[in-house]
Structures are given as structure tokens and as C-alpha cells.
Motif scaffolding. Structure first.
Motif, PDB file in Angstrom:
ATOM      1  N   MET A 284       9.391   3.809   0.172  1.00 21.68           N
ATOM      2  CA  MET A 284       8.101   4.379   0.547  1.00 21.68           C
ATOM      3  C   MET A 284       7.741   5.520  -0.393  1.00 21.68           C
ATOM      4  O   MET A 284       8.545   6.409  -0.666  1.00 21.68           O
ATOM      5  CB  MET A 284       8.103   4.862   2.001  1.00 21.68           C
ATOM      6  CG  MET A 284       6.708   5.255   2.457  1.00 21.68           C
ATOM      7  SD  MET A 284       6.501   5.340   4.239  1.00 21.68           S
ATOM      8  CE  MET A 284       6.595   3.629   4.697  1.00 21.68           C
ATOM      9  N   TYR A 285       6.520   5.464  -0.876  1.00 22.27           N
ATOM     10  CA  TYR A 285       5.977   6.479  -1.767  1.00 22.27           C
ATOM     11  C   TYR A 285       5.873   7.810  -1.025  1.00 22.27           C
ATOM     12  O   TYR A 285       5.533   7.832   0.154  1.00 22.27           O
ATOM     13  CB  TYR A 285       4.590   6.020  -2.250  1.00 22.27           C
ATOM     14  CG  TYR A 285       3.879   7.000  -3.130  1.00 22.27           C
ATOM     15  CD1 TYR A 285       4.428   7.389  -4.354  1.00 22.27           C
ATOM     16  CD2 TYR A 285       2.660   7.541  -2.757  1.00 22.27           C
ATOM     17  CE1 TYR A 285       3.765   8.290  -5.165  1.00 22.27           C
ATOM     18  CE2 TYR A 285       1.995   8.437  -3.563  1.00 22.27           C
ATOM     19  CZ  TYR A 285       2.551   8.815  -4.770  1.00 22.27           C
ATOM     20  OH  TYR A 285       1.897   9.708  -5.573  1.00 22.27           O
ATOM     21  N   PHE A 286       6.152   8.916  -1.696  1.00 19.81           N
ATOM     22  CA  PHE A 286       6.187  10.192  -0.996  1.00 19.81           C
ATOM     23  C   PHE A 286       4.823  10.593  -0.442  1.00 19.81           C
ATOM     24  O   PHE A 286       4.740  11.317   0.547  1.00 19.81           O
ATOM     25  CB  PHE A 286       6.821  11.292  -1.850  1.00 19.81           C
ATOM     26  CG  PHE A 286       5.904  11.959  -2.824  1.00 19.81           C
ATOM     27  CD1 PHE A 286       5.240  13.128  -2.472  1.00 19.81           C
ATOM     28  CD2 PHE A 286       5.711  11.438  -4.087  1.00 19.81           C
ATOM     29  CE1 PHE A 286       4.400  13.758  -3.382  1.00 19.81           C
ATOM     30  CE2 PHE A 286       4.887  12.060  -4.996  1.00 19.81           C
ATOM     31  CZ  PHE A 286       4.223  13.229  -4.640  1.00 19.81           C
ATOM     32  N   GLY A 287       3.740  10.100  -1.014  1.00 21.62           N
ATOM     33  CA  GLY A 287       2.413  10.364  -0.455  1.00 21.62           C
ATOM     34  C   GLY A 287       2.251   9.722   0.913  1.00 21.62           C
ATOM     35  O   GLY A 287       1.667  10.309   1.833  1.00 21.62           O
TER      36      GLY A 287
ATOM     37  N   GLU B 107      13.604   2.645   2.635  1.00 21.04           N
ATOM     38  CA  GLU B 107      13.480   1.256   2.199  1.00 21.04           C
ATOM     39  C   GLU B 107      13.198   0.312   3.363  1.00 21.04           C
ATOM     40  O   GLU B 107      13.835  -0.725   3.511  1.00 21.04           O
ATOM     41  CB  GLU B 107      14.736   0.851   1.434  1.00 21.04           C
ATOM     42  CG  GLU B 107      14.917   1.674   0.165  1.00 21.04           C
ATOM     43  CD  GLU B 107      16.213   1.374  -0.568  1.00 21.04           C
ATOM     44  OE1 GLU B 107      17.244   1.168   0.101  1.00 21.04           O
ATOM     45  OE2 GLU B 107      16.170   1.359  -1.811  1.00 21.04           O
TER      46      GLU B 107
ATOM     47  N   ARG C 132       0.812  -1.216   0.000  1.00 20.81           N
ATOM     48  CA  ARG C 132       0.000   0.000   0.000  1.00 20.81           C
ATOM     49  C   ARG C 132       0.847   1.269   0.000  1.00 20.81           C
ATOM     50  O   ARG C 132       0.394   2.318  -0.446  1.00 20.81           O
ATOM     51  CB  ARG C 132      -0.893   0.042   1.237  1.00 20.81           C
ATOM     52  CG  ARG C 132      -1.928  -1.030   1.273  1.00 20.81           C
ATOM     53  CD  ARG C 132      -2.695  -0.942   2.560  1.00 20.81           C
ATOM     54  NE  ARG C 132      -3.700  -1.990   2.626  1.00 20.81           N
ATOM     55  CZ  ARG C 132      -4.639  -2.058   3.521  1.00 20.81           C
ATOM     56  NH1 ARG C 132      -4.715  -1.139   4.462  1.00 20.81           N
ATOM     57  NH2 ARG C 132      -5.516  -3.034   3.510  1.00 20.81           N
ATOM     58  N   THR C 133       2.049   1.207   0.540  1.00 18.64           N
ATOM     59  CA  THR C 133       2.852   2.417   0.755  1.00 18.64           C
ATOM     60  C   THR C 133       4.113   2.482  -0.104  1.00 18.64           C
ATOM     61  O   THR C 133       4.822   3.484  -0.064  1.00 18.64           O
ATOM     62  CB  THR C 133       3.264   2.517   2.238  1.00 18.64           C
ATOM     63  OG1 THR C 133       4.026   1.371   2.595  1.00 18.64           O
ATOM     64  CG2 THR C 133       2.048   2.631   3.142  1.00 18.64           C
ATOM     65  N   LYS C 134       4.370   1.445  -0.869  1.00 15.51           N
ATOM     66  CA  LYS C 134       5.614   1.324  -1.630  1.00 15.51           C
ATOM     67  C   LYS C 134       5.474   1.916  -3.033  1.00 15.51           C
ATOM     68  O   LYS C 134       4.426   1.808  -3.650  1.00 15.51           O
ATOM     69  CB  LYS C 134       5.857  -0.176  -1.727  1.00 15.51           C
ATOM     70  CG  LYS C 134       7.135  -0.670  -1.979  1.00 15.51           C
ATOM     71  CD  LYS C 134       7.227  -2.168  -2.159  1.00 15.51           C
ATOM     72  CE  LYS C 134       7.202  -2.985  -0.917  1.00 15.51           C
ATOM     73  NZ  LYS C 134       7.794  -4.287  -1.096  1.00 15.51           N
ATOM     74  N   ASN C 135       6.552   2.516  -3.530  1.00 15.99           N
ATOM     75  CA  ASN C 135       6.560   2.988  -4.912  1.00 15.99           C
ATOM     76  C   ASN C 135       7.163   1.919  -5.830  1.00 15.99           C
ATOM     77  O   ASN C 135       7.492   0.811  -5.385  1.00 15.99           O
ATOM     78  CB  ASN C 135       7.292   4.339  -5.037  1.00 15.99           C
ATOM     79  CG  ASN C 135       8.779   4.253  -4.762  1.00 15.99           C
ATOM     80  OD1 ASN C 135       9.389   3.179  -4.766  1.00 15.99           O
ATOM     81  ND2 ASN C 135       9.387   5.401  -4.505  1.00 15.99           N
ATOM     82  N   HIS C 136       7.333   2.252  -7.078  1.00 13.46           N
ATOM     83  CA  HIS C 136       7.836   1.302  -8.081  1.00 13.46           C
ATOM     84  C   HIS C 136       9.301   0.903  -7.870  1.00 13.46           C
ATOM     85  O   HIS C 136       9.766  -0.057  -8.470  1.00 13.46           O
ATOM     86  CB  HIS C 136       7.640   1.890  -9.490  1.00 13.46           C
ATOM     87  CG  HIS C 136       8.407   3.153  -9.707  1.00 13.46           C
ATOM     88  ND1 HIS C 136       8.052   4.360  -9.100  1.00 13.46           N
ATOM     89  CD2 HIS C 136       9.503   3.412 -10.439  1.00 13.46           C
ATOM     90  CE1 HIS C 136       8.913   5.282  -9.472  1.00 13.46           C
ATOM     91  NE2 HIS C 136       9.798   4.753 -10.280  1.00 13.46           N
TER      92      HIS C 136
ATOM     93  N   ARG D 183      16.225   7.239   0.168  1.00 11.69           N
ATOM     94  CA  ARG D 183      15.051   6.391  -0.046  1.00 11.69           C
ATOM     95  C   ARG D 183      14.714   5.673   1.262  1.00 11.69           C
ATOM     96  O   ARG D 183      15.603   5.151   1.944  1.00 11.69           O
ATOM     97  CB  ARG D 183      15.306   5.373  -1.155  1.00 11.69           C
ATOM     98  CG  ARG D 183      15.415   6.041  -2.501  1.00 11.69           C
ATOM     99  CD  ARG D 183      15.322   5.133  -3.670  1.00 11.69           C
ATOM    100  NE  ARG D 183      15.932   3.833  -3.527  1.00 11.69           N
ATOM    101  CZ  ARG D 183      16.366   3.105  -4.533  1.00 11.69           C
ATOM    102  NH1 ARG D 183      16.281   3.554  -5.757  1.00 11.69           N
ATOM    103  NH2 ARG D 183      16.894   1.927  -4.330  1.00 11.69           N
TER     104      ARG D 183
END
Length: 160
Positions: free
Chosen positions: A53-56, A97, A45-49, A95
Motif C-alpha cells: 500500500m502506497y503511503f498516501g 501487502e 488505486r492504492t498500491k505502490n510499485h 510493508r
């Protein structure tokens, strides 16, 4: 309030008021009148590609580590006090991670701000800082730093 009650309150508040917070799944690690620490897990739910962690999700955690105390203190005050964030600045250093801990060591500013709002009809703004670490990688190295301005105002009854 114990951690179990803090987390129950956080979960109920999130899902009823701002479901996006509930979706991110934050947990209270520490909450008192000096410091707030929240954990946001790194997961699908919180991870980016890139697997960080996604900045949102970072924005949710940083805002919440300040807002949670404001909500609690407003509730305790018995007053109708509205709050929002007037501005938001972030500096992403590395990042994130792993599970991220969001730390605000200026909780006393929030406590004082809510106290001041109880007797004022003016909007009261305070700029606070928070930061994020990934404890599984380093207990001291910051992955992000945040600066947010919390704005509060007591609702006054309109005169007819």
C-alpha cells in the motif's frame, strides 16, 4: 447507524467533500463511541510499485478513521463546528501487502472533544493515535502507527 448507512454516508461524504477519499474506496468495518475500524483495499488505486500500500493511501485511512467519527458527531451536535488536522506523525513498521484495517481505539476522545467545542469559542486540540494491520497476514501485528492532532472550533456568529 448500521454498517450500510455508515458506508453510504462515508461514500457520499467522500465524493462530495474530498474526492481523493472516494477514490481510495474505504469501507466501515466498525464504528461506535469507543472504536473505529476502516478498511482500505489494496488494489491498483492504492498500491505502490512494490505491490504494497502506497503511503498516501495509508495516510488517507489513518486520518479518516479519526475524522469520520468527528464528522458524525459534529452533524449530530447541530452546531457549526470546523475541524482539521493540526499535525500528523507516522511510523511505518512493515510493508502493507494486503487490505489494511485502520483502527482508532480513542473514539471517546473525539466524542468528548466535540461536546466541549459545542460550548466553547476556543480551538480545542486533542492528539490521538491509530494503527494499521493487515488481517490477511496477522490480526495483531501492526504495519504502521499514527499520531494525529485533531483541532476543532465552533463557528461563532460575527457581531456587526
Amino acid at each position: 447507524m448500521g454498517k450500510f448507512k455508515e458506508n453510504l454516508f462515508l461514500t457520499l461524504y467522500a465524493w462530495t467533500k474530498i474526492p481523493l477519499i472516494g477514490f481510495v474506496g474505504p469501507k466501515v468495518i466498525e464504528a461506535n463511541d469507543q472504536r473505529t475500524v476502516l478498511k482500505v483495499p489494496l488494489n491498483f488505486r492504492t498500491k505502490n510499485h512494490l505491490g504494497a500500500m502506497y503511503f498516501g493511501a495509508l495516510a488517507v485511512g489513518s486520518e479518516l478513521c479519526i475524522a469520520m467519527l468527528a464528522v458524525k458527531k459534529i452533524q449530530e451536535s447541530g452546531e457549526r463546528i470546523d475541524f482539521l488536522f493540526k499535525d500528523y506523525k507516522a511510523n511505518f513498521l512493515k510493508r502493507a501487502e494486503g487490505d489494511v484495517h485502520f483502527i482508532c481505539e480513542q473514539a471517546s476522545v473525539v466524542v468528548e472533544q466535540i461536546q466541549a467545542a459545542k460550548t466553547s469559542e476556543e480551538r480545542i486540540n486533542r492528539t490521538m493515535t491509530a494503527y494499521a494491520i493487515v488481517p490477511s497476514i496477522s490480526e495483531t501485528e501492526r504495519v504502521a502507527e499514527f499520531e494525529l492532532t485533531l483541532s476543532v472550533k465552533r463557528r461563532v456568529k460575527k457581531k456587526s
